[in-house]
Scaffold this active site. Structure first.
Site, PDB file in Angstrom:
ATOM      1  N   ASP A 119       0.838  -1.195   0.000  1.00 52.88           N
ATOM      2  CA  ASP A 119       0.000   0.000   0.000  1.00 52.88           C
ATOM      3  C   ASP A 119       0.884   1.260   0.000  1.00 52.88           C
ATOM      4  O   ASP A 119       1.725   1.403  -0.870  1.00 52.88           O
ATOM      5  CB  ASP A 119      -0.956  -0.073   1.212  1.00 52.88           C
ATOM      6  CG  ASP A 119      -1.976   1.036   1.259  1.00 52.88           C
ATOM      7  OD1 ASP A 119      -3.015   0.918   0.582  1.00 52.88           O
ATOM      8  OD2 ASP A 119      -1.756   2.027   1.983  1.00 52.88           O
ATOM      9  N   HIS A 287      -7.309  -6.415  -0.470  1.00 52.06           N
ATOM     10  CA  HIS A 287      -6.171  -5.493  -0.482  1.00 52.06           C
ATOM     11  C   HIS A 287      -5.127  -5.793   0.578  1.00 52.06           C
ATOM     12  O   HIS A 287      -3.930  -5.651   0.341  1.00 52.06           O
ATOM     13  CB  HIS A 287      -6.690  -4.066  -0.296  1.00 52.06           C
ATOM     14  CG  HIS A 287      -5.619  -3.036  -0.141  1.00 52.06           C
ATOM     15  ND1 HIS A 287      -4.741  -2.725  -1.159  1.00 52.06           N
ATOM     16  CD2 HIS A 287      -5.267  -2.249   0.918  1.00 52.06           C
ATOM     17  CE1 HIS A 287      -3.907  -1.780  -0.753  1.00 52.06           C
ATOM     18  NE2 HIS A 287      -4.198  -1.484   0.512  1.00 52.06           N
TER      19      HIS A 287
END
Length: 309
Positions: A119, A287
């Site tokens: 991320d 994610h």
């Protein structure tokens, strides 16, 4: 200040990252928290939003028998320093954040190292590899595409799923004021809204993520980091693309099959355009790969890193 009902960070480090030493690294009169464990070639691991170094607690302890593992809290996150909003250039430009992490590793005695990021941490890691190619042995990025590609490729569906890539970029202090109404609720929406299944966070780690990321200074830092992504980071990406600059070291790209990235982007085509030597592994996750698919991520990462050990 950490909420009174949140776990104490030092106690949680001892529980989830046993054997890691907490150390404060001073860079330009500010402090970055680093945890160091293991022995062997150096490996820097950078976390994402809205998390801390603890996101690696399933993976990092399995690497310490072969690597000196360094886990940091990025600036603006966790316990590290939090620059004030409105600086010029933006203090959260990934180029600035990258240079800071290189300085951390240099102070720890590591001039060259392997690098893993998820991320936001992957965005910083990518910038380290582009700006400091002599420092990076191998690079692994998890569930991102570069800022330039993300914004150039945006559709209405992407904007709906990744709404905060547009909300958080609004001028200071508009998003900060709106988030202040329910900062924990906003962070929960991100932590649980980027996949098809609930993320199995450690309960104490989740409580600390929420407590630290919901603090006003952390919210402003998060907004500033996204503002940088939309502005100066895109400019740096565009200059790199025009110059034909690519990541030179071997690069492993992991992404979640049910993540926004996995559902909306041609991950392999994008990263092949940025890397001389890209390898790919699709993860059975959304994610938050380090906590949704830690075994699969570890297996792919360990094989990749051990190629050169």
């Amino acid at each position: 200040m950490i909420a009174s009902d949140a776990p104490h960070p030092e106690n949680l480090d001892a529980k989830l990252l046993p054997g890691f030493e907490r150390r404060w690294i001073t860079i330009d009169n500010t402090q970055i928290l680093a945890l160091i464990g293991g022995s062997g070639p150096p490996l820097l691991m950078l976390h994402g939003d809205p998390q801390t170094h603890l996101c690696w607690h399933h993976i990092a302890p399995r690497l310490v028998d072969r690597f000196t593992v360094v886990l940091t809290d990025l600036r603006g996150r966790g316990e590290s320093h939090k620059p004030e909003p409105g600086q010029t250039p933006n203090a959260f430009a990934k180029r600035i954040m990258a240079a800071e992490q290189v300085s951390v590793m240099r102070q720890l005695g590591f001039e060259r190292f392997a690098l893993v990021g998820h991320d936001r941490g992957a965005r910083v890691a990518r910038r380290i590899a582009l700006d400091h190619p002599d420092r990076v042995e191998r690079l692994c990025v998890m569930d991102i595409v570069p800022a330039l590609d993300l914004y150039q490729s945006t559709t209405s569906e992407i904007a709906q799923d990744y709404f905060y890539f547009f909300f958080l970029t609004q001028p200071y202090p508009q998003p900060e004021r709106l988030i202040a109404g329910d900062p924990e609720g906003f962070q929960r929406q991100i932590l649980f809204g980027l996949g098809d299944k609930p993320v199995p966070y450690d309960a104490d780690a989740l409580a600390l993520y929420l407590a630290l990321s919901s603090a006003p200074a952390s919210v402003s830092a998060m907004c500033e980091c996204f503002r940088a992504g939309y502005t100066i980071d895109r400019e740096h990406d565009a200059a790199d693309r025009e110059a034909g600059r690519k990541i030179q070291c071997p690069t492993l790209v992991l992404w979640g099959e049910q993540s926004v990235i996995g559902r909306h982007f041609d991950v392999e085509a994008i990263w092949n355009s940025w890397c001389d030597d890209a390898r790919f592994a699709l993860m059975p996750s959304g994610h938050f790969i380090p906590e949704e698919a830690p075994d699969q991520a570890y297996a792919a990462l360990n094989t990749f890193l051990m190629d050169e050990v």
